[in-house]
Design a protein around this motif. Structure first.
Motif, PDB file in Angstrom:
ATOM      1  N   ALA A 100      14.554  -4.113  38.668  1.00 20.37           N
ATOM      2  CA  ALA A 100      13.140  -3.103  38.889  1.00 20.37           C
ATOM      3  C   ALA A 100      13.692  -1.488  39.129  1.00 20.37           C
ATOM      4  O   ALA A 100      12.728  -0.401  38.644  1.00 20.37           O
ATOM      5  N   VAL A 105      11.071  -0.989  36.255  1.00 19.48           N
ATOM      6  CA  VAL A 105      10.334  -1.896  35.033  1.00 19.48           C
ATOM      7  C   VAL A 105      10.548  -3.315  35.988  1.00 19.48           C
ATOM      8  O   VAL A 105      11.578  -3.608  35.824  1.00 19.48           O
ATOM      9  N   ARG A 108       7.413  -9.878  35.571  1.00 19.65           N
ATOM     10  CA  ARG A 108       6.861 -10.954  36.229  1.00 19.65           C
ATOM     11  C   ARG A 108       7.490 -11.858  36.556  1.00 19.65           C
ATOM     12  O   ARG A 108       7.950 -12.762  35.514  1.00 19.65           O
ATOM     13  N   SER A 128       6.198  -2.915  40.767  1.00 17.92           N
ATOM     14  CA  SER A 128       6.028  -1.512  39.565  1.00 17.92           C
ATOM     15  C   SER A 128       7.147  -0.951  40.555  1.00 17.92           C
ATOM     16  O   SER A 128       6.929  -0.396  41.347  1.00 17.92           O
ATOM     17  N   LEU A 140       8.823   0.637  45.456  1.00 14.27           N
ATOM     18  CA  LEU A 140       9.074  -0.389  44.236  1.00 14.27           C
ATOM     19  C   LEU A 140       6.927  -1.240  45.213  1.00 14.27           C
ATOM     20  O   LEU A 140       6.846  -1.035  45.822  1.00 14.27           O
TER      21      LEU A 140
END
Ligand code: C2E
Ligand code: CA
Length: 613
Positions: A100, A105, A108, A128, A140
C-alpha cells in the motif's frame, strides 16, 4: 506609459499574493473542515479506522476499537496493536502495508486479532493511501471491519455441509470424498489398501417406533460416542498404526442408523474382525434412555479394498452385502465380504431384473389351496398362492423370489394383479355354483405391500371390478409384518375392517406377537404355522402350544386355522386340540384354478350323493 506597464504587473502580483493568501486561508479552512469531517466520520463509524504513517506508527485509532476489541486508543498505543495480531497473520499484514505504501493501493485482507478478553476476532481490512503535496504516500487510512460472526456462520455452514447435525460426525458426503481419496491412493500405491466397516443398528426402526424418535436420537448419539471412544483406544488399530505411517481411522454417520469406519491402517480381515467384534461389545453394554434400560446391537459388514474395484462405491457395496448377510444370519454379528457373497449379490441383481421382465411378460400364475373345516371337510376358502412360470426353470416357488420382489418393489404390482385375479376367480366360481356354501378367498400381503397406500386402492378396485362381497376377501399377513410397524398395522387394519375385509394372522406361533399386540391388532383368525403342526407328533410341547393358541383364539373370538397338515393323524389331533380349520397336502396341494374346480366338484358330489340317499 512605461510606468503604467510597470504598475500593471505589480498590481497583478499583489492581487496574486492576495489570492494566494485567500487560497491558503481557504485550504486551511477546508482542511480543518476535512479534519473535522474525518473525525466525525471515524468517531461514529461502525468499523475500526486507523491512521498510520509510513513507518507504521499509528497516529489515530477510532473509538470503535474499544467497542469491538476492548482496547482504548491509548492501550493500542503506537505499535502494540501489532502484537495483538495472530502470529500467523502478521507477515501478510506487513506485506500488504508495504504494498500500500509503495503503490498507494491497499489490498483487502482478512486477519485475526486478539480481543482484550483473550478471544480471537476476525477482521477484514482495507488500506487507502493519503498522499502529501508532492504526491508521495504520507499516511495510510486503514478501515477494519469485524467479520467474526459472518465467518462463524460461514464455517458453521461449511461444517453442516460435511457433518451430521445429530452426532457431529463427518457425514455421507465427507465419507464419499474420503473413500475416493483412499481409493485413488490404493490404486496409485498398491501397498496402501484399506478396509471398510459398515455398521447398522439392529431393529432400530422398531425401537424408534416404540420409544419415539427423541429416544432413537439418544441411542444413535450414544452409539456414535461409543464407536468414537472405542476406535481411539483400540489396540489392534494402534498396533497397525505403528506399522504404517500416517495411518488414518475415520468414523462417519452415513445414514439414519448406519455408520462407516474407514480403516486405512488395517488391511488384514482378522484384524478388521477383531475391531468389529470389540465395537459390537462396546455398543452392547446397556445404557439408560428416559430412565429405561436399553440394549442395542449392531450388524457389521467388512470389505477390504481390492484392485478389482472399479469405483470407490464398489467397496461400499461389498460392505453393504456383508452387512446384510450379518443381518440375515440373525444380526449382532459381523461378516467379511467374500467372493461367494459377491456371486450371490450378482445373482440377486439378475433375479430382480428377471422379475421385472416376468411381470411385463405375464409369467406369474395363481395357485389355489383349499382350507377345509376339519370335522366336515367342507371347503371354506382358498388361499391364493403365487407361482412364477419361468420359461426355462418351470414353476418357481415364491420362497425363491418373494424377498427380491419385495425389495425391488415389483411385488406391489404383482400384488395388485394377484388380488384382482383371485377376486375374479372367486366371482367365476360363485357364478358357476362350484360350492354349496359361500367361500372366501385369501391373499397374502407382504410388509411392503401392507405399508403401501396403494393396497387399499387395489382392493377397492378389485371389489368394484368383480362385484364380489368384501366379506368374501381375506388378507393374510405374518406376525412379523404386523409387528414391524404397530401403529401402521392398527391404522390399516381399521381401514380394512371399515371395508369389510377379514384379516388372518399368518404363520402364527413362530413370531413374537405379544398378547397385547394381538388385542391391539383386530384380526379375524390365526393361522398356526406349519412348523408347529409338523412338530406335533414328536414334540409334546408343540401340541401344548397349539392347544393354547386355539384356546386363546376362541377366548378372543378368533377362528383358528392350521396349515401344513400332511397326515390324517395330524388332522385328527388338531381337531382334538380345538383347531377347527386346516389346510395342507393331506387335503390338497395348491393347484391351478381348473384343478381347484375339479376338487370342489369331487367334494360336492359325494355329499350330494350322500344327501340323495
Ligand atoms: P405361506 O403363506 O405360509 O403359504 C403356505 C405355504 O406352504 C405355501 O408355499 C404352500 O404351498 C405350502 N404348503 C401348503 N400345504 C403344505 C403342506 O402340507 N406341507 C408343506 N410342507 N407345505 C405346504 P408356497 O406357495 O411356496 O408359498 C410360500 C410363501 O410365499 C407363502 O407362505 C407366502 O408367505 C408367500 N406367498 C405366496 N404367495 C404370495 C403372494 O401372492 N403374495 C405374498 N406377499 N406372498 C406370497
Ligand atoms: Ca399364507
Amino acid at each position: 506609459m512605461l510606468l503604467q506597464w510597470f504598475w500593471v504587473p505589480l498590481g497583478a502580483l499583489a492581487i496574486l499574493a492576495l489570492y494566494q493568501q485567500f487560497r491558503i486561508y481557504q485550504i486551511h479552512r477546508e482542511s480543518k473542515k476535512n479534519a473535522e469531517l474525518f473525525q466525525i466520520v471515524t468517531e461514529n463509524a461502525a468499523d475500526m479506522i486507523a491512521l498510520v504513517d509510513v513507518k507504521g506508527r499509528r497516529l489515530y485509532n477510532s473509538p470503535a476499537y474499544k467497542r469491538i476489541l476492548g482496547y482504548s486508543p491509548a492501550e493500542l498505543g503506537e505499535t502494540s496493536a501489532f502484537e495483538q495480531i495472530h502470529p500467523d497473520d502478521r507477515f501478510k499484514i506487513l506485506e500488504a502495508a508495504r504494498e500500500a505504501r509503495e503503490t498507494g493501493v491497499g489490498k483487502r485482507l482478512e486477519y485475526r486479532v486478539k480481543h482484550k478478553n483473550g478471544s480471537w476476532r476476525v477482521l477484514e481490512s482495507v488500506a487507502s493511501a493519503v498522499r502529501d503535496a508532492k504526491g508521495e504516500v504520507a499516511k495510510l487510512v486503514i478501515v477494519n471491519r469485524d467479520i467474526t460472526e459472518r465467518k462463524r456462520a460461514e464455517e458453521q455452514l461449511e461444517h453442516n455441509l460435511f457433518h451430521d447435525p445429530l452426532t457431529g460426525l463427518p457425514n455421507r458426503r465427507q465419507f464419499l470424498d474420503r473413500l475416493q481419496t483412499s481409493f485413488v491412493r490404493a490404486r496409485r500405491d498398491a501397498g496402501r489398501p484399506y478396509t471398510l466397516l459398515l455398521a447398522n443398528v439392529d431393529h432400530f426402526k422398531v425401537f424408534n417406533e416404540t420409544m419415539g424418535t427423541a429416544a432413537g436420537d439418544h441411542v444413535l448419539l450414544e452409539i456414535s460416542r461409543r464407536l468414537a471412544a472405542h476406535l481411539q483406544q483400540d489396540d489392534t488399530i494402534a498396533r497397525c498404526e505403528r506399522g504404517g505411517a500416517s495411518a488414518e481411522v475415520v468414523l462417519f454417520r452415513v445414514g439414519g442408523d448406519e455408520f462407516t469406519i474407514l480403516l486405512d491402517a488395517v488391511d488384514d480381515p482378522s484384524d478388521a474382525m477383531r475391531v468389529a467384534k470389540r465395537i459390537q461389545e462396546a455398543v452392547a453394554e446397556p445404557f439408560f434412555v428416559e430412565s429405561r434400560e436399553v440394549r442395542v446391537a449392531v450388524s457389521i459388514g467388512i470389505a477390504l479394498s481390492t484392485l478389482t474395484h472399479e469405483r470407490p462405491e464398489d467397496v461400499l457395496k461389498d460392505a453393504d452385502v456383508a452387512m446384510r448377510r450379518a443381518k440375515a444370519l440373525g444380526g449382532s454379528r459381523c461378516e467379511v465380504f467374500d467372493e461367494a457373497m459377491h456371486t450371490r449379490a450378482v445373482g440377486r441383481l439378475r433375479l430382480e431384473a428377471d422379475l421385472r421382465a416376468a411381470m411385463a411378460e405375464r409369467q406369474f400364475r395363481v395357485y389355489y389351496q383349499p382350507v377345509v373345516q376339519l370335522d366336515t371337510r367342507r371347503i371354506v376358502s382358498f388361499e391364493a398362492l403365487l407361482r412364477w412360470d419361468h420359461p426355462t426353470q418351470g414353476l418357481i416357488s415364491p420362497y425363491r423370489f418373494i424377498e427380491a420382489a419385495e425389495d425391488t418393489g415389483v411385488l406391489v404390482s404383482i400384488g395388485h394383479w394377484l388380488i384382482l385375479q383371485a377376486c375374479q376367480q372367486l366371482r367365476d366360481w360363485e357364478a358357476n355354483h362350484f360350492s354349496e356354501q359361500p367361500m372366501t378367498i385369501t391373499v397374502n400381503v407382504s410388509a411392503r405391500q401392507f405399508a403401501d397406500a396403494r393396497l387399499m386402492n387395489d382392493i377397492q378396485d378389485a371389489l368394484q371390478q368383480t362385484g364380489i362381497d368384501p366379506s368374501r376377501l381375506q388378507l393374510e399377513m405374518t406376525e412379523s409384518v404386523a409387528a414391524a410397524d404397530p401403529k401402521l398395522t392398527v391404522t390399516v387394519l381399521s381401514q380394512l375392517k371399515h371395508l369389510g375385509i377379514g384379516v388372518i394372522l399368518d404363520n402364527f406361533g413362530t413370531g413374537t406377537t405379544s398378547l397385547r399386540g394381538l388385542r391391539q391388532f383386530k384380526v379375524d383368525a390365526l393361522k398356526i404355522d406349519r412348523s408347529l403342526v409338523g412338530e406335533m407328533q414328536s414334540d409334546r410341547a408343540a401340541c401344548d402350544i397349539v392347544e393354547l393358541i386355539a384356546a386363546l383364539a376362541h377366548k378372543m373370538n378368533l377362528k383358528v386355522i392350521a396349515e401344513g397338515i400332511e397326515t390324517a393323524r395330524q388332522a385328527e389331533r388338531l381337531l382334538e386340540l380345538g383347531c377347527e380349520y386346516g389346510q395342507g397336502y393331506y387335503f390338497s396341494p395348491p393347484m391351478e384354478a381348473k384343478a381347484a374346480q375339479q376338487f370342489m366338484r369331487q367334494q360336492v358330489a359325494p355329499r350330494t350323493r350322500g344327501a340323495a340317499k
